[in-house]
Design a protein around this motif. Structure first.
Motif, mmCIF file in Angstrom:
data_model
loop_
_atom_site.group_PDB
_atom_site.id
_atom_site.type_symbol
_atom_site.label_atom_id
_atom_site.label_comp_id
_atom_site.label_asym_id
_atom_site.label_seq_id
_atom_site.Cartn_x
_atom_site.Cartn_y
_atom_site.Cartn_z
ATOM 1 N N GLY A 15 0.820 -1.210 0.000
ATOM 2 C CA GLY A 15 0.000 0.000 0.000
ATOM 3 C C GLY A 15 0.851 1.255 0.000
ATOM 4 O O GLY A 15 0.559 2.225 -0.713
ATOM 5 N N ILE A 16 1.922 1.262 0.793
ATOM 6 C CA ILE A 16 2.809 2.426 0.855
ATOM 7 C C ILE A 16 3.452 2.691 -0.506
ATOM 8 O O ILE A 16 3.479 3.829 -0.991
ATOM 9 N N THR A 17 3.974 1.648 -1.135
ATOM 10 C CA THR A 17 4.690 1.830 -2.396
ATOM 11 C C THR A 17 3.758 2.149 -3.559
ATOM 12 O O THR A 17 4.182 2.767 -4.541
ATOM 13 N N GLU A 18 2.499 1.725 -3.469
ATOM 14 C CA GLU A 18 1.548 2.032 -4.540
ATOM 15 C C GLU A 18 0.887 3.394 -4.369
ATOM 16 O O GLU A 18 0.298 3.925 -5.324
ATOM 17 N N SER A 19 0.978 3.971 -3.193
ATOM 18 C CA SER A 19 0.271 5.225 -2.917
ATOM 19 C C SER A 19 0.746 6.340 -3.844
ATOM 20 O O SER A 19 1.943 6.494 -4.084
ATOM 21 N N GLY A 20 -0.200 7.085 -4.358
ATOM 22 C CA GLY A 20 0.128 8.238 -5.182
ATOM 23 C C GLY A 20 0.320 7.952 -6.653
ATOM 24 O O GLY A 20 0.409 8.895 -7.454
#
Length: 520
Positions: A145-150
């Motif tokens: 989720g962190i790496t896909e955010s944005g």
């Protein structure tokens, strides 16, 4: 005339740019043939690359739903309810890091940041293959989720910088097809990959994560070599000295965007307090955010468990993944049709209401058909219907919401609100299908019907409000010229008003206010 064909009647009526803004004095010094050639080259470079990135994101985000049909939960040692918590952690990671990710993109440029993101979430997705406990499962979903955010708003922002308003709407649709095609393809590809169970003594879901993750990392190299950064730096990350566009092409592509919307040359460093106040006090924006929350929770839940539901109907464990892709492939032409009607005929409210109605009907089908014994064809029809109509009311709602905003600042904040709302919906949606409700999931479908019905009521309310605003705007536009003009001038003005009768008052007051500005 389409909403996206409108241009500012007074492009020079802006105050002088600040030091951090570009000059706005531009003129057309090229032929239509030159512009068409430059735009065609842009399409063949920008659109396939961004769509490829979105495709990879959806592969890595959605392959977990295919993995659980291959006994992943049993192999890792987690329960269905623990699996749901992992899905919540994915959405939580996106929500927490959405804004920081976009701040980084704004500073380093889309070419570098979007390329890096593909490497990051491709690597995380690959290493999900080695998870062997509840802790490693939770950590991998949160990191994903962190790496896909944005990435999604970053792609939208990139499109808005390279294209004019009339061009961006269709290209945003094409960009979202990467998501839809990824959803459908992941299930179809999983049918083949999961047959690798036993290769090197590994489970099929192990190879699912490895192959799709490596594909994403490889796609990161593609973006790194070919995705240009910006007009000021029209080079790729890995080939900083290679010119993707000629100086003449860059001049044409950049100038035409600024002529279409001079505000794109006035890049503010920050959004002011007045912009926050305007957005946070606009109650209509909250209605659109609630519509997103209502639609996306049940949609995310259903997409995760669709292959498992098909398997419960009596189909094979692996073939259920292929069967669960049919509705997602049908969704592509269906969403294109709805998007065309929404844009071409300015039917923002009716398309959202219709899409939500079809989504509610899908959950009603599933709730009723699961009570039938031995009629798996009818049950499968409910799955296909829900998948076909379950997703695209979200982008339609975003387009409708953007027309409610009066300027770019308000639109940027509204976009942030609705994207965060979509991911918050994933947090509660992850708990709709629970183990104590198997196999018919009566409670899950009943909850989905209630939540979707609430969103439908909000959409109908917002549509009625929109029609009221339109009628009010037509009356004001018709009365105004009659007080200050002769009869002949009044008749001419009335004809002009008639041409714009389908547009809300705020659109006529500020023609620059379009969806392509919402990510600036």
């Amino acid at each position: 005339m389409s909403l996206f064909d409108k241009k500012s009647p007074d492009p020079d009526g802006y105050p002088a740019p600040n030091q951090d803004e570009e000059p706005l004095a531009h003129e057309v010094d090229w032929t239509p043939q030159e512009e068409a050639k430059a735009k065609r080259k842009l399409d063949f470079i920008i659109m396939p690359l961004l769509t490829l990135g979105f495709f990879c994101l959806q592969l890595d985000r959605g392959n977990i739903s295919n993995a659980i049909t291959d006994n992943m939960m049993e192999d890792v040692g987690i329960t269905q309810n623990q699996f749901n918590v992992g899905q919540q952690m994915l959405s939580l990671g996106i929500v927490l890091f959405e804004i920081p990710s976009n701040m980084v993109l704004y500073r380093v440029g889309p070419g570098k940041w979007l390329t890096l993101q593909l490497f990051l979430f491709g690597t995380v997705s690959t290493f999900q293959a080695w998870q062997n406990s509840y802790g490693s499962f939770i950590a991998s979903r949160f990191l994903l989720g962190i790496t896909e955010s944005g990435f999604i708003p970053g792609g939208l922002w990139t499109l808005s910088t390279w294209y004019t308003r009339t061009e961006t709407a269709k290209r945003v649709m094409f960009f979202y097809f990467g998501n839809q095609f990824g959803q459908a393809s992941s299930k179809l590809l999983a049918y083949g990959i999961l047959h690798m169970r036993g290769v090197a003594g590994r489970a099929g879901w192990f190879w699912l994560f490895v192959i799709m993750g490596i594909f994403t990392v490889a796609s990161g190299f593609v973006l790194g070599f070919f995705l240009p950064d910006s007009f000021k730096n029209p080079h790729s990350t890995f080939l900083p000295r290679v010119k993707i566009f000629s100086e003449r092409e860059i001049h044409i592509l950049c100038t035409r965007v600024l002529l279409d919307d001079p505000m794109k040359g006035k890049k503010k460093k920050r959004i002011g307090r007045a912009g926050f106040k305007k957005a946070l006090t606009n109650w209509r924006l909250y209605v659109h955010v609630l519509i997103t929350l209502s639609n996306n929770g049940p949609q995310r839940a259903f997409d995760t468990y669709a292959p498992s539901l098909v398997r419960e109907f009596g189909f094979g464990a692996l073939s259920s993944n292929a069967l669960a892709s049919v509705g997602l492939f049908l969704q592509i032409p269906t969403s294109w049709t709805f998007s065309y009607i929404s844009d071409h005929y300015n039917k923002r409210g009716p398309t959202v209401v219709t899409a939500l109605s079809c989504h509610v009907l899908g959950y009603i089908f599933n709730r009723g058909f699961t009570e039938l014994n031995g009629v798996r064809g009818a049950k499968y029809f409910g799955v296909v219907w829900t998948q076909t109509f379950g997703t695209f009311s979200h982008p339609l709602n975003i387009a409708w919401m953007s027309l409610t905003c009066e300027d770019s600042e308000e639109r940027a904040l509204a976009m942030a609100m609705v994207i965060m709302g979509a991911n918050i919906a994933g947090i509660y949606g992850a708990q709709i299908f629970r183990s104590d409700d198997k196999p018919r999931y009566r409670r899950a479908f009943s909850v989905g019907i209630g939540v979707l019905a609430f969103g439908l009521i909000l959409a109908i309310f917002r549509y009625i409000d929109d029609r009221r605003l339109r009628r009010k705007g037509r009356r004001q536009s018709t009365i105004g010229p009659a007080r200050t003009s002769s009869i002949s001038h009044s008749n001419q003005d009335s004809e002009k008003v008639g041409d714009k009768a389908g547009s809300p008052p705020s659109e006529r007051e500020d023609p620059r206010r379009q969806i392509v500005d919402l990510v600036k």
